[in-house]
Design a protein around this motif. Structure first.
Motif, PDB file in Angstrom:
ATOM      1  N   GLN A   1       0.919  -1.071  -0.155  1.00 14.82           N
ATOM      2  CA  GLN A   1       0.001   0.092  -0.098  1.00 14.82           C
ATOM      3  C   GLN A   1       0.787   1.303   0.195  1.00 14.82           C
ATOM      4  O   GLN A   1       0.752   2.320  -0.677  1.00 14.82           O
ATOM      5  CB  GLN A   1      -1.165   0.005   0.938  1.00 14.82           C
ATOM      6  N   PHE A   2       1.743   1.628   0.823  1.00 19.73           N
ATOM      7  CA  PHE A   2       2.896   2.554   0.901  1.00 19.73           C
ATOM      8  C   PHE A   2       3.473   2.976  -0.696  1.00 19.73           C
ATOM      9  O   PHE A   2       3.129   3.865  -0.767  1.00 19.73           O
ATOM     10  CB  PHE A   2       4.644   2.104   1.943  1.00 19.73           C
ATOM     11  N   VAL A   3       3.768   1.803  -1.275  1.00 18.44           N
ATOM     12  CA  VAL A   3       4.599   1.996  -2.549  1.00 18.44           C
ATOM     13  C   VAL A   3       3.692   2.141  -3.609  1.00 18.44           C
ATOM     14  O   VAL A   3       3.866   3.447  -4.088  1.00 18.44           O
ATOM     15  CB  VAL A   3       5.489   0.462  -2.666  1.00 18.44           C
ATOM     16  N   GLU A   4       2.231   1.696  -3.233  1.00 17.94           N
ATOM     17  CA  GLU A   4       1.263   2.128  -4.112  1.00 17.94           C
ATOM     18  C   GLU A   4       0.896   3.518  -4.373  1.00 17.94           C
ATOM     19  O   GLU A   4       1.059   4.198  -5.076  1.00 17.94           O
ATOM     20  CB  GLU A   4      -0.169   1.603  -3.946  1.00 17.94           C
ATOM     21  N   LYS A   5       0.568   3.763  -2.789  1.00 18.49           N
ATOM     22  CA  LYS A   5       0.435   5.331  -2.569  1.00 18.49           C
ATOM     23  C   LYS A   5       1.725   6.035  -3.274  1.00 18.49           C
ATOM     24  O   LYS A   5       1.261   7.617  -3.482  1.00 18.49           O
ATOM     25  CB  LYS A   5       0.158   5.235  -0.971  1.00 18.49           C
ATOM     26  N   ASP A   6       3.094   5.784  -2.791  1.00 21.91           N
ATOM     27  CA  ASP A   6       3.719   6.897  -2.815  1.00 21.91           C
ATOM     28  C   ASP A   6       4.773   5.976  -3.584  1.00 21.91           C
ATOM     29  O   ASP A   6       6.192   4.957  -2.825  1.00 21.91           O
ATOM     30  CB  ASP A   6       4.484   7.753  -1.728  1.00 21.91           C
ATOM     31  N   TYR A   7       5.102   5.878  -4.910  1.00 20.85           N
ATOM     32  CA  TYR A   7       5.987   5.186  -5.833  1.00 20.85           C
ATOM     33  C   TYR A   7       7.475   5.457  -5.163  1.00 20.85           C
ATOM     34  O   TYR A   7       8.339   4.699  -5.656  1.00 20.85           O
ATOM     35  CB  TYR A   7       5.696   5.557  -7.176  1.00 20.85           C
ATOM     36  N   LYS A   8       7.955   6.359  -5.050  1.00 22.11           N
ATOM     37  CA  LYS A   8       9.121   7.156  -5.101  1.00 22.11           C
ATOM     38  C   LYS A   8       9.555   5.890  -3.406  1.00 22.11           C
ATOM     39  O   LYS A   8      10.994   6.330  -2.915  1.00 22.11           O
ATOM     40  CB  LYS A   8       9.085   8.326  -4.352  1.00 22.11           C
ATOM     41  N   LEU A   9       8.993   5.394  -2.696  1.00 20.82           N
ATOM     42  CA  LEU A   9       9.577   4.436  -1.085  1.00 20.82           C
ATOM     43  C   LEU A   9      10.165   3.391  -2.000  1.00 20.82           C
ATOM     44  O   LEU A   9       9.998   2.844  -0.718  1.00 20.82           O
ATOM     45  CB  LEU A   9       8.168   4.627  -0.259  1.00 20.82           C
ATOM     46  N   ALA A  10       9.478   2.740  -2.902  1.00 25.65           N
ATOM     47  CA  ALA A  10      10.353   1.380  -3.547  1.00 25.65           C
ATOM     48  C   ALA A  10      11.071   1.045  -3.083  1.00 25.65           C
ATOM     49  O   ALA A  10      11.940   0.634  -2.923  1.00 25.65           O
ATOM     50  CB  ALA A  10      10.052   1.346  -4.738  1.00 25.65           C
ATOM     51  N   ASP A  11      12.480   2.332  -3.559  1.00 27.81           N
ATOM     52  CA  ASP A  11      13.570   2.112  -2.906  1.00 27.81           C
ATOM     53  C   ASP A  11      13.845   2.081  -1.436  1.00 27.81           C
ATOM     54  O   ASP A  11      14.368   0.631  -0.952  1.00 27.81           O
ATOM     55  CB  ASP A  11      14.812   2.763  -3.610  1.00 27.81           C
ATOM     56  N   THR A  12      13.628   2.050  -1.079  1.00 25.43           N
ATOM     57  CA  THR A  12      13.378   2.058   0.595  1.00 25.43           C
ATOM     58  C   THR A  12      12.792   0.920   0.801  1.00 25.43           C
ATOM     59  O   THR A  12      13.710   0.052   2.120  1.00 25.43           O
ATOM     60  CB  THR A  12      12.215   3.743   1.600  1.00 25.43           C
ATOM     61  N   VAL A  13      11.796   0.618   0.419  1.00 29.54           N
ATOM     62  CA  VAL A  13      11.468  -0.315   1.084  1.00 29.54           C
ATOM     63  C   VAL A  13      11.631  -1.981   0.807  1.00 29.54           C
ATOM     64  O   VAL A  13      12.252  -2.757   1.058  1.00 29.54           O
ATOM     65  CB  VAL A  13       9.105  -0.677   0.583  1.00 29.54           C
ATOM     66  N   ILE A  14      12.068  -1.709  -0.493  1.00 28.24           N
ATOM     67  CA  ILE A  14      12.909  -3.466  -1.309  1.00 28.24           C
ATOM     68  C   ILE A  14      14.901  -3.214   0.048  1.00 28.24           C
ATOM     69  O   ILE A  14      15.144  -4.159  -0.276  1.00 28.24           O
ATOM     70  CB  ILE A  14      13.540  -2.763  -2.733  1.00 28.24           C
ATOM     71  N   ARG A  15      15.111  -1.726   0.050  1.00 29.38           N
ATOM     72  CA  ARG A  15      16.108  -2.827   0.557  1.00 29.38           C
ATOM     73  C   ARG A  15      15.802  -2.641   1.701  1.00 29.38           C
ATOM     74  O   ARG A  15      17.534  -3.014   3.193  1.00 29.38           O
ATOM     75  CB  ARG A  15      17.195  -0.493   1.227  1.00 29.38           C
TER      76      ARG A  15
ATOM     77  N   GLN B   1       8.770   2.597  -9.974  1.00 26.64           N
ATOM     78  CA  GLN B   1       9.234   2.720 -11.547  1.00 26.64           C
ATOM     79  C   GLN B   1      10.468   2.323 -11.918  1.00 26.64           C
ATOM     80  O   GLN B   1      10.882   1.869 -10.873  1.00 26.64           O
ATOM     81  CB  GLN B   1       8.331   3.924 -11.522  1.00 26.64           C
ATOM     82  N   GLY B   2      10.567   2.879 -13.390  1.00 24.48           N
ATOM     83  CA  GLY B   2      11.864   2.562 -13.613  1.00 24.48           C
ATOM     84  C   GLY B   2      13.511   3.265 -12.693  1.00 24.48           C
ATOM     85  O   GLY B   2      14.865   3.000 -12.179  1.00 24.48           O
ATOM     86  N   ALA B   3      12.664   4.631 -11.961  1.00 24.50           N
ATOM     87  CA  ALA B   3      13.915   5.735 -11.333  1.00 24.50           C
ATOM     88  C   ALA B   3      14.398   4.461 -10.605  1.00 24.50           C
ATOM     89  O   ALA B   3      15.633   4.832  -9.923  1.00 24.50           O
ATOM     90  CB  ALA B   3      13.521   6.878 -11.468  1.00 24.50           C
ATOM     91  N   GLU B   4      12.997   4.485  -9.784  1.00 23.80           N
ATOM     92  CA  GLU B   4      13.247   3.182  -8.229  1.00 23.80           C
ATOM     93  C   GLU B   4      14.055   2.425  -8.181  1.00 23.80           C
ATOM     94  O   GLU B   4      15.174   1.726  -7.242  1.00 23.80           O
ATOM     95  CB  GLU B   4      12.238   3.915  -7.783  1.00 23.80           C
ATOM     96  N   PHE B   5      13.636   1.768  -9.327  1.00 21.74           N
ATOM     97  CA  PHE B   5      14.433   0.084  -9.941  1.00 21.74           C
ATOM     98  C   PHE B   5      15.862   0.111 -10.131  1.00 21.74           C
ATOM     99  O   PHE B   5      16.056  -0.331  -9.242  1.00 21.74           O
ATOM    100  CB  PHE B   5      13.748  -1.173 -11.050  1.00 21.74           C
ATOM    101  N   GLN B   6      16.607   1.637 -10.683  1.00 24.50           N
ATOM    102  CA  GLN B   6      18.195   1.653 -10.892  1.00 24.50           C
ATOM    103  C   GLN B   6      18.586   1.971  -9.903  1.00 24.50           C
ATOM    104  O   GLN B   6      19.723   1.255  -9.499  1.00 24.50           O
ATOM    105  CB  GLN B   6      17.853   2.606 -11.990  1.00 24.50           C
TER     106      GLN B   6
END
Length: 429
Positions: A254-268, A297-302
């Motif tokens: 839910q956090f990542v869907e709300k704010d895609y910029k949190l993806a990097d934080t979550v994955i780490r 998204q691509g930028a967070e994935f990289q």
């Protein structure tokens, strides 16, 4: 000893008398009865049960708005009945590890026939359109909410289900309590993660939070991001994570869907708490990782792809076939494959060796077949890059073979010298 006597029904008294009758019925329900002995106070138990049913019907019907005094006395009666010392948890009696409640028969509260009606009365009061929050918040205060939260450690799943519904409704109706409820749940999580690793209601609390996170406004407050980093991500650490992982995974996604910029934080965060020796936990983590990557998204994935695919490479080579299989299933997801394709120059060199090792030596046939498919996918994606990785891999293997041969030769020389000296010593003697 006392004797509980039945009171007249609400419909049998004039409207003007009903508030007084309501108070008298509340007094009847304040009596505590022993439910461990089924043969004790049978008549009194039945009178109390019927009285509770009438109170629930009276509140639900909304036929008369109850006075402030009645509301205060009702919350007192509810508190007397539900706020109690919970019995020792099963692991405290036996000293065993916490077991999965689905594998073991749950503890059932003997007083549930009454307790359920008390919870139902509280729920009806909270959701009633007649309940004025300005008045109700005097009785459903911070102290009341904290005691409710303490009860989430009950081993009876029926009680936790009621508590979950009631707390969620309180959160929705009493806006003034919202920050306090979030903070109190935080504290339960901290104690669970860093002190006890034992609590029966983590899953239910996460279910409430799933709905709360869903309603967060954007841009997200710093407080909510801190909650993600300090409480939700560390919840992956405790041993019993499998018992609440589904609800935890939902909150994280839910956090990542709300704010895609949190993806990097979550994955780490996931990589930080990645299990080293527990294969079942690894399978859960890989499932959650796929859901998170689905919203990435691509930028967070990289930003996180290098440590991420180093971990995935280790999973690909796991001797536990379910871990290797679950890691290979990531290539069945179109969105993830498109992210990998865009960054293949970085990703393929990281995992090429893992793919080759699986094809050469993995014992499981299904893992072998899936690896061949993934390898072919990369070959179709970029034949030139694939060939380059293959050459590098072959060079590395060749160098490793030379080093091994050199090592063996050195040991042989040492063994020969030792043998020669032993022979010389023997001659001297």
């Amino acid at each position: 000893m006392f004797s509980i006597e039945p009171l007249p029904l609400f419909r049998d008294v004039p409207v003007s008398e009903r508030q007084n009758l309501f108070l008298r019925k509340l007094q009847v329900c304040c009596f505590q009865l022993d439910f461990n002995d089924t043969m004790k106070s049978v008549r009194e138990k039945e009178i109390k049960r019927q009285t509770l049913l009438e109170l629930v019907d009276f509140i639900q019907s909304g036929s008369a708005k109850i006075t402030e005094n009645c509301q205060e006395e009702m919350i007192k009666m509810i508190s007397i009945n539900i706020f109690r010392c919970l019995p020792p948890a099963s692991h405290e009696n036996t000293g065993q590890e916490v077991v999965d409640p689905e594998e073991d028969d749950p503890y059932l509260e003997p007083s549930w026939p009454h307790l359920q009606l008390v919870y139902e009365l509280l729920l009806r009061y909270v959701v009633s359109s007649d309940t004025d929050t300005k008045i109700a918040k005097r009785y459903i205060d911070h102290s009341f909410v904290l005691k409710l939260l303490d009860l989430f450690d009950s081993e009876d799943p029926r009680e936790r289900e009621y508590l979950k519904t009631i707390l969620h409704r309180i959160y929705g109706k009493f806006m003034v309590h919202r920050p306090f409820i979030r903070k109190a749940i935080n504290n339960i999580f901290y104690r669970f993660i860093y002190e006890t690793e034992r609590h029966s209601g983590i899953g239910e609390l996460l279910e409430i939070l799933g709905s709360i996170i869903n309603g967060f406004a954007l841009p997200m407050k710093e407080e909510h991001k801190l909650f993600l980093v300090r409480a939700l991500l560390p919840l992956h650490k405790p041993k019993p994570v499998a018992m609440y992982h589904q609800q935890l995974s939902y909150c994280i996604t839910q956090f990542v869907e709300k704010d895609y910029k949190l993806a990097d934080t979550v994955i780490r965060g996931l990589l930080k708490y990645w299990p080293l020796t527990n294969c079942q936990k690894e399978v859960l983590f890989l499932g959650e990782l796929e859901e998170v990557l689905e919203a990435t998204q691509g930028a967070e994935f990289q930003r996180c792809m290098v440590p991420l695919f180093r971990q995935i490479a280790r999973c690909l080579n796991s001797s536990h076939f379910q871990v290797a299989e679950r890691a290979l299933f990531l290539w069945n997801n179109e969105h993830i494959v498109s992210l990998i394709a865009q960054n293949r120059n970085v990703i393929l060199p990281i995992i090429f060796e893992a793919l080759e090792k699986n094809i050469q030596s993995h014992w499981n046939q299904a893992v072998h077949g899936l690896t061949v498919n993934v390898r072919k996918m990369f070959l179709d994606m970029d034949a030139e890059l694939f060939e380059e990785c293959q050459n590098q891999y072959e060079e590395k293997e060749s160098r490793a073979k030379e080093v091994e041969e050199q090592r063996e030769l050195t040991w042989k020389r040492l063994a020969d010298v030792a043998e020669q000296r032993r022979g010389e010593d023997m001659v001297t003697v």
